[in-house]
Scaffold this active site. Sequence first.
Site, short mmCIF file in Angstrom:
data_model
loop_
_atom_site.label_atom_id
_atom_site.label_comp_id
_atom_site.label_asym_id
_atom_site.label_seq_id
_atom_site.Cartn_x
_atom_site.Cartn_y
_atom_site.Cartn_z
N ARG A 62 0.80 -1.18 -0.02
CA ARG A 62 -0.30 0.11 0.10
C ARG A 62 0.70 1.19 -0.16
O ARG A 62 0.10 2.57 -0.61
CB ARG A 62 -0.97 0.27 0.90
N GLU A 99 6.63 -10.74 13.12
CA GLU A 99 6.30 -11.47 14.71
C GLU A 99 6.32 -12.94 14.84
O GLU A 99 6.84 -13.92 15.29
CB GLU A 99 4.61 -11.32 14.47
P1 AMP Z 1 5.56 -3.21 10.89
O1 AMP Z 1 6.40 -3.60 10.56
O2 AMP Z 1 5.33 -3.60 11.76
O3 AMP Z 1 4.94 -1.85 11.43
O4 AMP Z 1 4.30 -3.59 9.93
C1 AMP Z 1 4.08 -2.50 9.04
C2 AMP Z 1 3.65 -2.73 7.34
O5 AMP Z 1 2.17 -4.14 7.96
C3 AMP Z 1 2.86 -1.67 6.83
O6 AMP Z 1 3.86 -2.00 5.21
C4 AMP Z 1 1.76 -2.02 6.59
O7 AMP Z 1 1.12 -2.17 6.27
C5 AMP Z 1 1.55 -3.58 7.82
N1 AMP Z 1 0.26 -3.67 9.11
C6 AMP Z 1 0.57 -3.50 9.96
N2 AMP Z 1 -0.05 -3.79 10.93
C7 AMP Z 1 -1.07 -3.55 10.22
C8 AMP Z 1 -2.44 -3.81 10.27
N3 AMP Z 1 -2.63 -3.67 11.68
N4 AMP Z 1 -3.60 -3.10 9.65
C9 AMP Z 1 -3.03 -2.52 8.73
N5 AMP Z 1 -1.33 -2.64 7.67
C10 AMP Z 1 -1.04 -3.64 8.84
#
Ligand code: AMP
Length: 174
Positions: A62, A99
């Site tokens: 996205r 995770e």
């Molecule tokens: P992170 O690496 O944990 O910061 O996750 C970020 C990536 O995962 C981004 O590219 C988001 O598109 C996706 N993402 C993580 N959590 C969510 C959520 N609750 N809703 C939508 N997209 C998420």
Amino acid sequence: MRDAEELKRYIRDVPDFPSPGILFRDITPLLADGPAWQRAVEHVGAAVRSLGAEKVAGIEARGLIIGAAVAAHLGLGFVPIRKPGKLPRATRSVAYDLEYGRDALEIHSDASGTGERFVIVDDVLATGGTAAAAAQLVGELGAQVSGLVVLIELRFLAGRDRLGGLPVEAVLGY
Ligand code: AMP
């Protein structure tokens, strides 16, 4: 629609997607509404401009949609950061922890001239692992990472604390 907070009406919460316990923030209703999408691009664009961007990098999936729209809106070049195996020419790759398990991101090796100021764009900042990997990739090209701009920050996950003091701007927070 002047106020960014009003954009929250166009973000739908989807419980337990893509896995149990995750509350997914779905931006597709925002993308589908012309005035709201335009406003979102303007808000993200203002933050990207304030960070002094010369180029915009967007993270699959996205972040590609938002980042490309914002780059065109500002008249800046756009560089895709993609999942492994999608970019056709020589790439740099950075692996990062999820995770459960590991993933990687790639960028074209010749995507930047040395010292160029990049701002990275994504839809959601959660734990910060994805953004940290993207910032590392852009930095390895010899470019300067001026900051990260996201449409949505999940503040309770404190993702910005994993970014080593990189300036972070979020249009919406939860
Ligand atoms: P992170 O690496 O944990 O910061 O996750 C970020 C990536 O995962 C981004 O590219 C988001 O598109 C996706 N993402 C993580 N959590 C969510 C959520 N609750 N809703 C939508 N997209 C998420």
